[in-house]
Every structure is written in C-alpha cells, then in structure tokens.
Enzyme design. Structure first.
Site, PDB file in Angstrom:
ATOM      1  N   ASN A 164       0.854  -1.196   0.000  1.00 37.25           N
ATOM      2  CA  ASN A 164       0.000   0.000   0.000  1.00 37.25           C
ATOM      3  C   ASN A 164       0.885   1.239   0.000  1.00 37.25           C
ATOM      4  OD1 ASN A 164       0.513   0.820   2.853  1.00 37.25           O
ATOM      5  ND2 ASN A 164      -0.393  -1.186   3.240  1.00 37.25           N
ATOM      6  N   ASP A 171      -4.866  -9.211  13.118  1.00 39.89           N
ATOM      7  CA  ASP A 171      -4.989  -7.792  13.493  1.00 39.89           C
ATOM      8  C   ASP A 171      -4.031  -7.565  14.666  1.00 39.89           C
ATOM      9  OD1 ASP A 171      -5.718  -5.305  14.628  1.00 39.89           O
ATOM     10  OD2 ASP A 171      -7.599  -5.391  13.522  1.00 39.89           O
ATOM     11  N   ILE A 172      -2.917  -6.929  14.374  1.00 42.83           N
ATOM     12  CA  ILE A 172      -1.853  -6.793  15.382  1.00 42.83           C
ATOM     13  C   ILE A 172      -2.333  -5.939  16.552  1.00 42.83           C
ATOM     14  CG2 ILE A 172       0.515  -6.013  15.767  1.00 42.83           C
ATOM     15  CD1 ILE A 172       0.960  -6.364  12.704  1.00 42.83           C
ATOM     16  N   LYS A 215     -13.829   2.316  15.039  1.00 45.37           N
ATOM     17  CA  LYS A 215     -12.635   1.459  15.022  1.00 45.37           C
ATOM     18  C   LYS A 215     -12.007   1.383  16.414  1.00 45.37           C
ATOM     19  CE  LYS A 215     -10.901   1.348  10.815  1.00 45.37           C
ATOM     20  NZ  LYS A 215     -10.186   1.835   9.647  1.00 45.37           N
ATOM     21  N   LYS A 247     -11.611  -2.222  18.215  1.00 44.34           N
ATOM     22  CA  LYS A 247     -10.294  -2.775  18.526  1.00 44.34           C
ATOM     23  C   LYS A 247     -10.054  -2.832  20.031  1.00 44.34           C
ATOM     24  CE  LYS A 247      -8.447  -1.948  14.109  1.00 44.34           C
ATOM     25  NZ  LYS A 247      -7.572  -2.720  13.256  1.00 44.34           N
TER      26      LYS A 247
END
Ligand code: C5P
Length: 415
Positions: free
Chosen positions: A210, A317-318, A358, A362
C-alpha cells in the site's frame, strides 16, 4: 514550527578543519529560532574568521577572556549565565582533553568550566586521534560528568583517511539540539512503534502493498525518543533512515509481511506504550508461488482471462491482539492495561465516525484519525485524536510537529 524559539545557544568553535561547517550550523540553528552567540578559540580562527560568524549571527564574536566589551570584564561568567546551552562544534581532541580535566586557559574552556547550563560536544578529529585511549578517556569522563556527546560520524576525513571522527553534518547536529530541548515527558518509558506498509508476496517478484510511506510512524518514534523514551521501531518495507540515526538510540527491526510484523510485535510487548501506525495489509496470500508465475503457465487458473485467480486470507490484526494482551496484563499505572495502545485510522471519508467505531471495535483507549490517502508520503498531515470522552483536532502541520503534540497528549493520559 521552529523548535528553538527563545533559546540562546553559545556556539563554541575549536580549531579543526570541520570549523568551516560551523557557519552553516549557526545559520540552521538560527532558522530554528535560536539566538546564536559564537565563541572561538585561537586555533579556530585559523580555519574560519570571526567576521564570517559575526555576519551570519548578527552578534559580535568573543575570542578572548580579556575582552573588555563586557562591563565587568567577566565574559566567561556573563555569557554562560544567559545561555540555554553551550554547543561546541567542532570539539577537537585537545579541547575534549582540557575540558575533561577542568583546564581553562582561554575563553572557550573557561566558559565551559564556569557554565551553569548543559554542554553539548560535537567531536571532530582524525580517526587515530579519536580512537586513542587518551581521547576515549576524556570522552568517558565528560559523559560521566554530564556532558552530551553528539557523534562523531564515520566516513572519509579531510586528511584522506576513512573511519570514525567526522563531525556530524550541521543538519544532524541541529536535529539533536532540537531533540535535546524537547520536554522529557516519557522519561523511563518503553515505547513500541510500528510504521510503514507491509508487503504480501504473490510470487518471488510480485506482491501486494500500500502507499504508506512510514513518515508518520517514524516521526512518532523520533518524538518518543526526544521525550526520553526507549524506543523500538518495527518498520515495514520503506526507505526511510532511522530517526536521529547518528545517536543510534532507536532499536529498529525491519519486517516485510503482516505476519512478520505480528511476530515481531508479539515478542516485544514488554513496553508501556504501543503506537500502531503501520498500514498492515488486511489480507495476505497464503502459500505464495515459489517460482515466478508465468503469464501463460498452468498455475494461471482461469484460461479465459489468462489472469491468475489469487486467494486471500486475513492477516492477524496486530493492534487488536496487543489490546487483548494489554487488558490481561494490568501492570500499567494504577493497574491499568499495559501497554497503553494508540491506533491510527486512515480513512477516505467520515473520518470521525469510522475512527471512533474502530477505536471501540479494537478495544483501545486512543485512536488517531488521519485522512488518507492524501497524507501518504506527504510531509504534512492533520490528526484527530479520539478517546472515550473527547476529540482533539491537530491542524495541518509537519508530521514531526504533530508527533510531538501527540506524545504530549498521550503522556498526559499516562501520568
Ligand atoms: O482496521 P484498520 O486497518 O483501518 O485499523 C487501523 C489500525 O489497525 C492501525 O493502527 C493499524 O496499525 C492497525 N492494524 C493492525 N493489524 C492489521 C490491520 C490494522 O495492527 N492487520
């Protein structure tokens, strides 16, 4: 924003060939807003003239302890009492030896001995002189006595030899001086930062990545270091140099894929703060081809389109994993989750709403929104800091300026 506004710096110049770079150094310090008062040794004047330094700084240069321009004739006391720091660049082997012993036989050495402000020394000399035990003893003693050494760098020297002893470049010196003056809001804290993109291989020559440049994450690593933290930077593939590299204080791990970044992060969780700035690929390609996929090969499944069908799998997902670890590890201040997690959300629309959602999804205390993809690669950014109860907008500014403000905001929450 200039970092040295209202700072008065005494720039001491001793007699080495690198003294010609002190003119540029004075100019760059002034660009950061500092007032620069130059003091030169007799030997320094063999390499660069007081006239040059006076013209650049707009202030008369002092070269002698017998200078009658100061009313009470005590230049060594008067000059240092109004200074925020003394920066000696170049600092020769002779000067370091004298300072380490407390010798004071000219204005510059007397000033350093009589000072009540920090002393930053930028060594510059031939590599044999630098490596000599006598010089190393001087350096060690000066550091033990509380002085800060900036450099030296390694490289080609004026004498034609190659090795350690080169003076840092003026721009690097100024970066270190700016860092020196940042408030030490994270002193003693351990900070982990992820930055940059990840690269997910399709075959040995192709892959998916990206547009993240890594600049925001690297700026945060720099701001954390400047604030006194011990910093571990885990970087995806990007060409950026480690911030304040000549200080060598940021521990850097380079990774390529999201899986590698996940593994590196999960091994480094003994930290107080985690800034998850990396743009981790959401998907990876399991079992990438071992050989380059040929345009007409049998591995190209769809004969009709003659394009390969690539199957994706989710990357871990770190940030979410670290947040879960932190919740189970309540060893932070007042038994709070450790590390304190800060996420970054790059959005193309509805920044506030998406970043807020988000943050909750998270399970982290702080989410920082930035508008992507316009900010990717840019030196400027604007941030929206969102926690459970409030939002704070940081308007468009250089990424390092924003990083310093973010560190300030986060340090308050840790306090
Ligand atoms: O969900 P999204 O990718 O937009 O969330 C962005 C935040 O999550 C960033 O802090 C990013 O570093 C982190 N992230 C992560 N692991 C992933 C994807 C995103 O840590 N696989």
């Amino acid at each position: 924003m200039p970092s040295l506004i209202n700072k008065k710096i005494i720039l001491g110049i001793s007699g080495g060939i690198a003294a010609y770079k002190s003119a540029e150094l004075a100019r760059l310090l002034m660009q950061e807003g500092a007032t620069v008062q130059v003091v030169m040794s007799a030997a320094a004047q063999q390499f660069i003239t007081p006239v040059t330094m006076q013209a650049l700084t707009g202030l008369p240069v002092f070269t002698s302890q017998w200078d009658a321009r100061i009313d009470n004739n005590m230049a060594h006391i008067e000059l240092s009492r109004t200074a925020d720091a003394i920066l000696v660049a170049p600092a020769t082997a002779d000067l370091l030896a004298k300072l380490s012993l407390g010798l004071a036989d000219d204005l510059l050495t007397t000033l350093c001995l009589a000072r009540n402000c920090p002393l930053l020394l930028v060594p510059a000399m031939n590599l044999q002189m630098w490596e000599h035990q006598a010089t190393q003893r001087s350096v060690q003693r000066l550091v033990e006595d509380g002085s800060t050494m900036l450099g030296p760098a390694s490289g080609i020297q004026a004498c034609g030899e190659t090795g350690a002893g080169r003076m840092l470049e003026p721009a690097e010196i100024v970066e270190h001086v700016c860092a020196f003056f940042q408030p030490k809001l994270l002193q003693g804290k351990r900070v982990l930062v992820t930055a940059g993109p990840t690269f997910e291989a399709i075959d040995p020559v192709r892959g998916m990545t990206n547009r993240s440049s890594g600049k925001m994450g690297f700026a945060i690593a720099q701001a954390a270091l400047e604030a006194g933290a011990q910093v571990h930077l885990i970087a995806g593939p990007c060409a950026l140099p480690t911030p304040l590299e000549s200080g060598g204080q940021i521990y850097r791990t380079n990774v390529t894929s999201g899986q590698e970044m996940y593994a590196a992060v999960m091994q480094s969780l003994d930290c107080d703060l985690f800034f998850s700035v990396a743009a981790v690929a959401d998907w990876t390609i399991p079992n990438p081809a071992k050989e380059k996929i040929k345009r007409h090969s049998a591995t190209v499944a769809s004969k009709k389109s003659s394009a390969p069908q690539i199957h994706f799998a989710a990357n871990p997902d770190i940030l979410q994993s670290v947040a879960q670890f932190a919740k189970a590890n309540k060893t932070g201040p007042n038994k709070s989750p450790r590390p304190y997690c800060v996420g970054f959300a790059a959005e193309t629309s509805n920044l506030e709403q998406h970043a807020s959602e988000k943050r909750q999804r998270k399970g982290i205390p702080l989410m920082v929104g930035n508008i992507g993809p316009d900010t990717f690669g840019d030196d400027l950014n604007q941030l929206l800091i969102i926690d459970e109860n409030s939002k704070q907008h940081l308007p468009r500014a250089p990424k390092l300026t924003l990083a310093r403000l973010l560190i300030k905001a986060v340090a308050k929450k840790l306090a």
